[in-house]
Design an enzyme around this catalytic site. Structure first.
Site, mmCIF file in Angstrom:
data_model
loop_
_atom_site.group_PDB
_atom_site.id
_atom_site.type_symbol
_atom_site.label_atom_id
_atom_site.label_comp_id
_atom_site.label_asym_id
_atom_site.label_seq_id
_atom_site.Cartn_x
_atom_site.Cartn_y
_atom_site.Cartn_z
ATOM 1 N N SER A 12 87.068 20.309 29.222
ATOM 2 C CA SER A 12 88.053 19.291 29.592
ATOM 3 C C SER A 12 88.962 18.880 28.445
ATOM 4 O O SER A 12 90.036 18.334 28.670
ATOM 5 C CB SER A 12 87.339 18.051 30.135
ATOM 6 O OG SER A 12 86.422 17.539 29.183
ATOM 7 N N GLU A 179 94.464 -0.541 29.928
ATOM 8 C CA GLU A 179 94.112 -1.848 30.462
ATOM 9 C C GLU A 179 94.252 -1.838 31.992
ATOM 10 O O GLU A 179 95.000 -1.030 32.543
ATOM 11 C CB GLU A 179 95.025 -2.932 29.878
ATOM 12 C CG GLU A 179 94.870 -3.132 28.383
ATOM 13 C CD GLU A 179 93.507 -3.673 28.016
ATOM 14 O OE1 GLU A 179 92.920 -4.427 28.836
ATOM 15 O OE2 GLU A 179 93.008 -3.344 26.918
ATOM 16 N N HIS A 195 88.311 12.033 26.235
ATOM 17 C CA HIS A 195 89.550 12.693 26.632
ATOM 18 C C HIS A 195 90.772 12.027 26.002
ATOM 19 O O HIS A 195 90.831 10.803 25.873
ATOM 20 C CB HIS A 195 89.661 12.696 28.152
ATOM 21 C CG HIS A 195 88.519 13.403 28.805
ATOM 22 N ND1 HIS A 195 87.545 12.742 29.527
ATOM 23 C CD2 HIS A 195 88.174 14.712 28.811
ATOM 24 C CE1 HIS A 195 86.659 13.619 29.966
ATOM 25 N NE2 HIS A 195 87.019 14.818 29.544
#
Length: 264
Positions: A12, A179, A195
């Site tokens: 990933s 957020e 990631h």
């Protein structure tokens, strides 16, 4: 320049992301910004270890399509360390065994393998000291590269230096920290220490390309923008249906590795 392709096998941290997962970006998704005259074929898949990528036919697909003179960049480790689901490997055991299969498979087809250590996760203790949860996997890959005379791009060591310099707060700008309400794909927000988002992925790809040039893996005319600013708004994401189609299509027959005779 002859037509050359750069195939990517990885997890990933490397894969290209669809619109529904933006602004999460793999460094392989943006490598083409720094490479010209050579097609980047990003076959990396999220959730893959060196074992599962091979056993599920994804390496076979690459080996069925790769041709003499192409490059195969191999980057694993982030998922190999996770137990369960048939993906775990021991760093100095089957991890190295599987890496050798990628190397031998590429070489048997006249292609050129390159090993790329995974970038480190974002893990800091309460005192702001950076930890290295990837442990021995980068060292195990370095050992395989040295033993088989394979070019090594040490993205792990480079990323550790950058993460440390940026610190616990600064690295939140590189990783997927959002957020609540900041992005429609993550309405509740997200704090992802594995990631990357655009800037982090772009700089990892820039480093990989710079190392490719420095090691002579492609001649200088194949590279571009190594010192240029690339805005995050320039990053393109796959349509979700294209992403799903590629995931299903890029699986080869198990026979691609049969009879290889490559040593452990």
């Amino acid at each position: 320049m002859q037509h050359t392709r750069v195939f990517l096998a990885g997890d990933s941290s490397v894969t290209s992301r669809p619109h529904s997962m933006a602004p999460m970006v793999g460094w392989g998704q943006v490598l083409q910004f720094f490479v010209q005259g050579a097609e980047v074929v990003n076959a990396a898949r999220a959730g893959s270890s060196s074992r599962s990528f091979l056993e599920r036919g994804r390496l076979a697909w690459i080996l069925e399509n790769i041709t003499p003179g192409d490059l195969l960049l191999v980057s694993f480790g982030l998922i190999d360390m996770k137990p369960g689901d048939g993906r775990f490997t021991e760093p100095f055991g089957d991890f190295q065994h599987f890496l050798r299969q990628y190397v031998h498979g590429a070489r048997e087809r006249g292609a050129h393998p390159v090993l790329v250590t995974s970038h480190e996760r974002r893990v800091f203790d309460d005192y702001g000291n950076m930890r290295r949860p990837l442990g021995l996997y980068p060292a195990a890959m370095r050992e395989v590269a040295a033993g088989l005379s394979v070019p090594l791009i040490d993205l792990n060591e480079w990323s550790v230096a950058w993460w440390r310099q940026a610190g616990a707060q600064g690295t939140k700008e590189l990783f997927l920290y959002l957020e609540p309400g900041e992005h429609p794909n993550y309405p509740d927000g997200i704090a992802d220490n594995t990631h990357l988002r655009g800037h982090g992925a772009l700089e990892c790809a820039r480093f990989v390309a710079s190392e490719m040039q420095g090691k002579g893996l492609l001649t200088p005319p194949y590279f571009r923008n190594l010192d240029a600013h690339i805005p995050e708004t320039a990053i393109e994401f796959l349509d979700d249906h294209v992403f799903e189609q590629l995931t299903k299509e890029r699986v080869g027959g198990r026979g691609a590795l049969a009879g290889s005779g490559a040593p452990r």
